[in-house]
Design a protein around this motif. Structure first.
Motif, short mmCIF file in Angstrom:
data_model
loop_
_atom_site.label_atom_id
_atom_site.label_comp_id
_atom_site.label_asym_id
_atom_site.label_seq_id
_atom_site.Cartn_x
_atom_site.Cartn_y
_atom_site.Cartn_z
N ASP A 23 0.82 -1.21 0.00
CA ASP A 23 0.00 0.00 0.00
C ASP A 23 0.86 1.26 0.00
OD1 ASP A 23 0.99 -0.50 2.47
OD2 ASP A 23 -0.88 -0.23 3.58
N TYR A 24 2.08 1.14 -0.47
CA TYR A 24 2.97 2.29 -0.63
C TYR A 24 3.17 2.58 -2.11
CZ TYR A 24 4.33 2.32 4.30
OH TYR A 24 4.34 2.42 5.67
N ILE A 25 3.30 3.84 -2.43
CA ILE A 25 3.62 4.29 -3.79
C ILE A 25 4.91 5.09 -3.71
CG2 ILE A 25 2.87 5.67 -5.77
CD1 ILE A 25 0.00 5.12 -4.92
N ILE A 26 5.92 4.63 -4.40
CA ILE A 26 7.24 5.28 -4.39
C ILE A 26 7.43 5.99 -5.71
CG2 ILE A 26 9.73 4.91 -4.29
CD1 ILE A 26 7.41 2.45 -2.61
N VAL A 27 7.69 7.28 -5.66
CA VAL A 27 7.82 8.12 -6.86
C VAL A 27 9.24 8.68 -6.90
CG1 VAL A 27 6.95 10.10 -8.13
CG2 VAL A 27 5.38 8.70 -6.77
N ILE A 28 9.93 8.47 -8.02
CA ILE A 28 11.28 9.02 -8.21
C ILE A 28 11.18 10.18 -9.17
CG2 ILE A 28 13.63 8.56 -8.98
CD1 ILE A 28 11.57 5.60 -8.04
N TYR A 29 11.73 11.33 -8.77
CA TYR A 29 11.68 12.54 -9.58
C TYR A 29 13.00 12.72 -10.30
CZ TYR A 29 7.49 13.49 -6.86
OH TYR A 29 6.26 13.40 -6.28
N ALA A 30 13.01 13.69 -11.23
CA ALA A 30 14.17 13.88 -12.09
C ALA A 30 15.42 14.31 -11.34
CB ALA A 30 13.85 14.91 -13.19
N ASP A 31 15.26 14.97 -10.19
CA ASP A 31 16.44 15.38 -9.40
C ASP A 31 16.86 14.30 -8.42
OD1 ASP A 31 14.35 15.51 -7.68
OD2 ASP A 31 14.92 17.43 -6.78
N MET A 32 16.33 13.06 -8.62
CA MET A 32 16.63 11.90 -7.80
C MET A 32 16.08 12.02 -6.38
SD MET A 32 18.00 9.66 -9.74
CE MET A 32 16.84 10.32 -10.95
N SER A 33 15.05 12.82 -6.22
CA SER A 33 14.30 12.81 -4.97
C SER A 33 13.35 11.62 -5.00
CB SER A 33 13.51 14.11 -4.81
OG SER A 33 14.37 15.22 -4.72
N VAL A 34 13.21 10.95 -3.88
CA VAL A 34 12.33 9.78 -3.78
C VAL A 34 11.22 10.10 -2.79
CG1 VAL A 34 12.18 7.34 -3.20
CG2 VAL A 34 14.25 8.24 -4.29
N GLY A 35 10.00 10.20 -3.30
CA GLY A 35 8.85 10.50 -2.46
C GLY A 35 8.05 9.24 -2.16
N THR A 36 7.63 9.09 -0.93
CA THR A 36 6.82 7.94 -0.51
C THR A 36 5.42 8.40 -0.15
OG1 THR A 36 8.80 6.85 0.38
CG2 THR A 36 6.67 5.99 1.06
N TYR A 37 4.42 7.78 -0.75
CA TYR A 37 3.03 8.07 -0.48
C TYR A 37 2.37 6.82 0.10
CZ TYR A 37 3.83 12.03 -3.66
OH TYR A 37 4.32 13.17 -4.28
N ARG A 38 1.33 7.04 0.90
CA ARG A 38 0.62 5.92 1.52
C ARG A 38 -0.83 5.91 1.04
NH1 ARG A 38 1.36 2.96 6.37
NH2 ARG A 38 0.15 1.05 6.11
N TRP A 39 -1.33 4.73 0.76
CA TRP A 39 -2.69 4.54 0.26
C TRP A 39 -3.50 3.81 1.34
CZ3 TRP A 39 -4.79 4.97 -4.96
CH2 TRP A 39 -6.06 4.42 -5.09
N TYR A 40 -4.64 4.40 1.71
CA TYR A 40 -5.53 3.78 2.69
C TYR A 40 -6.88 3.50 2.04
CZ TYR A 40 -2.20 5.53 6.16
OH TYR A 40 -1.06 5.80 6.88
N ALA A 41 -7.49 2.38 2.39
CA ALA A 41 -8.78 2.02 1.82
C ALA A 41 -9.91 2.59 2.67
CB ALA A 41 -8.91 0.51 1.72
N ARG A 42 -10.01 3.92 2.71
CA ARG A 42 -11.11 4.55 3.44
C ARG A 42 -11.46 5.87 2.77
NH1 ARG A 42 -7.02 5.70 7.81
NH2 ARG A 42 -6.59 7.94 7.75
N ASN A 43 -12.64 6.36 3.07
CA ASN A 43 -13.12 7.58 2.45
C ASN A 43 -12.26 8.77 2.83
OD1 ASN A 43 -15.32 7.00 0.77
ND2 ASN A 43 -16.64 6.65 2.55
N SER A 44 -12.11 9.65 1.83
CA SER A 44 -11.37 10.89 2.06
C SER A 44 -12.01 12.00 1.25
CB SER A 44 -9.90 10.73 1.67
OG SER A 44 -9.21 11.97 1.82
N GLY A 45 -13.10 12.51 1.73
CA GLY A 45 -13.77 13.59 1.03
C GLY A 45 -14.39 13.14 -0.27
N ASN A 46 -13.80 13.57 -1.38
CA ASN A 46 -14.36 13.28 -2.69
C ASN A 46 -13.92 11.95 -3.27
OD1 ASN A 46 -15.65 15.81 -2.70
ND2 ASN A 46 -13.81 16.81 -3.53
#
Length: 845
Positions: A531-554
């Motif tokens: 449930d993690y999403i790892i994104v690598i950007y052009a300047d070699m920054s590595v961002g980690t996002y978390r996905w939860y299976a619950r409502n979040s507004g829209n």
């Protein structure tokens, strides 16, 4: 019945530890002759024992010989002729070799190969025990005196020990107790029922963590079915009953076969006939009466289905004394075949695995002359149901979907009871109308007690040709059913209907973007880990996002930013998927100006789609067709695990298509990010939690490493380099790496990988194979773990196909542009050819 069950179980354990220990090594030591010493022996390798006579079985050939077992390897020395499995006659030099024999001979060029010659006579063979991963007890002619060995490089061996179960059990005991087998994960017992009970495979299937196809294959293997013995080929069920409709609705239960009944009981009229015949068998003892004289799985059934594919075509010709059978009796119509299986009293055959995996079996691509039927119908490709739209690939695709459908998942356990379970034998089998000829069952006859030569030959012939029932895995209890889907899977979203209405969504908070300076440049790669999403950007920054299976507004899910860290710098700053790479070895004004233009464009946020398109068009001129070095992109990154994946690979409890079937779903310390395109021309492994460098190696690549591809199991990795080679790596599994690595790689790399010695490199990665074939820089890779195939492309347009675990070249495909095709056509015309042959652009191995 209970006494018979106990005796069958006891026969699998006839050798005591005392009997095994009392055997001497003198015979084995004296047997080390020139044929064994001709192979290079490992340091410290010693003789364990000599076993003879032993048969080495393959699909077409039986070779009698002797096995020399040492602490490090297994040697086989033929002492008799190669015997044709079908005709039971010696194979002569005049026999025509088919494509499989060529492949077998190619395997013999490497003495360290996991498998060796199967059709070539008089060739000594060796297999390294460091590659041995599984050993299963097998029967031969219903006698428990055989073994099947499975190696890490996908090779398999089937040995039949003439002396019965004692030498077979002694052989296995000595492998476990006296040999170096670091990869061996098999049970101590050779009893299939014990192996099945100790495995967790049924619970994995019930929880839907493996597919129906995978579970059936596991059951077949544990029950003694094998691809090395045509008399014990794996068996699969008929799934569908509708072969006439224009479309196939897999949600309609009426299109499926009743899996609670054997094939012979599906048609009431035929069933009444066989029951009447059963009661009229007055001359037979009660235990020898049967409903069906034929069997659902036999050599004839396998050859009937696979007549269009070698080596089965040659085997069919051997079976029919040098010709094809009568055209009307060949497999040429899917609907007609099913109709015969439903109505004829002598036809109760089931299917084979190839119906779910191999569309080629339905096409006569070799144009074999199969003849014409009595109504002048030419036999060529198999006539498919209308819903297949004339495509063998579409038929296999839909057939596979049917196998994995909800209806089959809810009812497959009934069929398993008939073939492998408590309805296979005894009163339950009689009640289910599932009784076959008594000579098809294990323990029904002891060939060693038959003294009359004619009776012995007749009994052996019946066992070999008319079908053998698999080993019964479940004796008393019914097989449990599969859990409902909703009890096995956790939804990625709280409300599926809301997700269907969501066409596009952009997170308002993210590390990159025009208004955020935390991460600079384009998104280079996106990797998913549980449930993690790892994104690598052009300047070699590595961002980690978390996905939860619950409502979040829209949205019916919750998307959260977690951490942003910086990976070690790549060879260029602020690179993007379209920027060219500059290195210390090669730089040009064009690359410098391109990078400068990219920075300027990025600074203005690339305001419109038109400017982005112009940017892409400008940088296409600087892609690898000139430099041979490709920029950093999604092909430069991969994810793998540490402890969990390593344990799964070791125990082989998970199919290769599943990342992880048990354990916590977290991106913890044992998760790693692999990357290439670095300034020092290496592949690097960083911990995912803190991006700490764990390992760095070039694997022998000379120059930049352009791309990498991770296998689905997280253990195998393939890289493509500027030097025109691909390299196969084993990640976080030194034993497997040592087993797969060939002699050339060990010599070329000096027995080391990366920064340390291979033997101590437990926590890193190691190069196992070098894949040759390209003449220029490799620019792209596609790796399929299940097929054990990697497809690579190079800058000059050449495509190469290799097997991964064996490191063997398969074929080369060169894609020509229009001008090249015209030029070749002109050359053909000048040499007398009137027509261009596209096959000339492909070079098979």
């Amino acid at each position: 019945i209970k006494e018979q069950e106990v005796s069958i179980d006891d026969e699998w354990h006839q050798v005591s530890e005392g009997e095994i220990a009392s055997s001497t090594k003198n015979d084995a030591i004296d047997a080390v002759d020139k044929w064994a010493k001709s192979f290079p022996w490992q340091p410290g390798e010693q003789v364990v024992h000599l076993f003879y006579p032993v048969d080495l079985l393959s699909l077409r050939v039986i070779t009698e010989g002797q096995i020399l077992l040492t602490t490090h390897a297994l040697y086989f020395h033929p002492t008799g002729d190669d015997i044709n499995v079908i005709s039971r006659e010696p194979i002569t030099s005049q026999d025509i070799k088919h494509p499989s024999s060529t492949a077998a001979n190619n395997n013999n060029n490497n003495s360290n190969s996991g498998n060796s010659t199967r059709l070539e006579r008089g060739r000594d063979q060796r297999w390294l025990l460091s590659k041995l991963v599984e050993v299963h007890g097998r029967r031969y002619s219903l006698i428990k005196q055989a073994l099947e060995l499975f190696f890490a490089d996908t090779h398999e061996l089937f040995f039949n020990f003439h002396g019965g179960s004692k030498p077979r059990d002694s052989f296995y005991s000595k492998i476990r107790g006296s040999c170096k087998v670091p990869m061996l994960r098999s049970s101590k017992s050779l009893n299939p029922r014990v192996v099945f009970r100790k495995s967790r495979i049924t619970e994995l299937w019930r929880k839907r963590k493996i597919t129906n196809f995978q579970y059936l294959m596991h059951l077949n293997i544990m029950a003694g079915r094998t691809f090395n013995d045509i008399t014990q080929y794996p068996v699969f069920p008929w799934i569908l009953s509708d072969y006439k409709s224009e479309t196939l609705d897999l949600n309609d239960s009426r299109v499926y076969r009743d899996l609670s009944k054997p094939v012979g009981a599906l048609d009431p009229d035929r069933l009444s006939q066989v029951i009447e015949r059963y009661h009229n068998l007055d001359g037979f003892p009660e235990e020898e009466k049967f409903l069906y004289g034929s069997h659902y799985s036999s050599p004839g059934v396998v050859l009937y289905y696979l007549i269009r594919q070698e080596p089965f075509t040659s085997m069919v010709i051997d079976l029919q004394s040098g010709r094809f059978d009568c055209p009307d009796r060949l497999f040429y119509d899917m609907a007609g075949c099913f109709r015969c299986c439903m109505t004829l009293t002598s036809d109760v055959k089931e299917l084979i695995p190839e119906f779910f995996t191999c569309p080629e079996m339905l096409s006569n691509s070799s144009n074999f002359p199969l003849g014409e039927t009595q109504d002048r119908t030419k036999i060529h490709d198999v006539v498919l149901p209308p819903w297949a739209n004339g495509s063998a690939h579409e038929f296999v695709r839909l057939h596979n979907l049917a196998l994995e459908s909800d209806y089959v998942s809810q009812n497959l356990h009934h069929w398993i009871d008939l073939i492998f379970g408590y309805k296979q034998r005894g009163p339950a089998a009689a009640a289910a109308h599932n009784v076959f000829h008594f000579l098809s069952y294990e323990g029904s006859v002891d060939l060693n007690l038959i003294t009359d030569e004619v009776d012995l030959r007749a009994t052996e012939s019946h066992i070999q040709n008319f079908g053998q029932t698999p080993t019964q895995l479940m004796v008393k209890e019914p097989h449990p059913n599969r859990y409902p889907t909703e009890d096995c899977w956790k939804s990625l979203c709280s409300e599926v209907p809301r997700l269907r209405n969501l066409r596009c969504w952009t997170p308002t908070k993210q590390f990159g973007g025009a208004t955020n300076s935390e991460a600079f440049g384009a998104v280079v790669s996106i990797q998913v880990l549980f449930d993690y999403i790892i994104v690598i950007y052009a300047d070699m920054s590595v961002g980690t996002y978390r996905w939860y299976a619950r409502n979040s507004g829209n949205t019916p899910f919750y998307f959260k930013m977690e951490r942003l860290r910086v990976l070690g710098r790549s060879r260029s700053v602020a690179i993007s998927p379209f920027s060219s790479c500059s290195t210390s070895r090669s730089s040009s004004s064009s690359s410098s100006s391109s990078a400068a233009m990219l920075d300027a464009t990025t600074a203005s946020s690339i305001a419109s789609a038109k400017s982005r398109a112009e940017l892409v068009s400008t940088h296409l001129d600087n892609l690898p067709d000139k430099t041979g070095i490709i920029p950093t992109g999604s092909w430069s990154f991969g994810l793998t695990f540490g402890g969990l994946t390593k344990e799964n690979l070791s125990r082989k409890t998970t199919p290769s298509s599943a990342r992880a079937i048990e354990g916590p779903a977290t991106a913890d310390l044992s998760s790693y990010l692999l990357s290439c395109n670095h300034w020092d021309d290496t592949v690097k492994m960083h911990t995912l939690d803190g991006l700490r460098l764990k390992e760095s190696s070039n694997g022998g690549h000379i120059g930049p490493i352009n791309c990498l591809s991770m296998g689905a199991d997280g253990g195998l990795m393939v890289t493509g380099g500027h030097d025109g080679t691909c390299r196969v790596w084993m990640v976080l599994h030194s034993n497997m790496a040592s087993a797969l690595a060939d002699t050339y790689v060990q010599t070329a790399l000096g027995g080391t990988s990366g920064n340390g010695n291979a033997s101590s490199n437990e926590d890193g990665f190691q190069c196992c194979h070098i894949l040759w074939g390209h003449e220029s820089s490799v620019t792209c890779l596609a790796f399929n773990t299940d097929l054990d195939i990697v497809v690579s492309g190079s800058i000059d347009g050449m495509i190469c196909v290799h097997s991964v675990r064996r490191g063997e070249f398969v074929r080369t495909i060169r894609i020509m542009d229009h001008s090249e095709m015209q030029e070749q056509q002109q050359q053909h015309q000048q040499t007398g050819h009137n027509k261009f042959d596209p096959s000339l652009s492909s070079s098979p191995a």
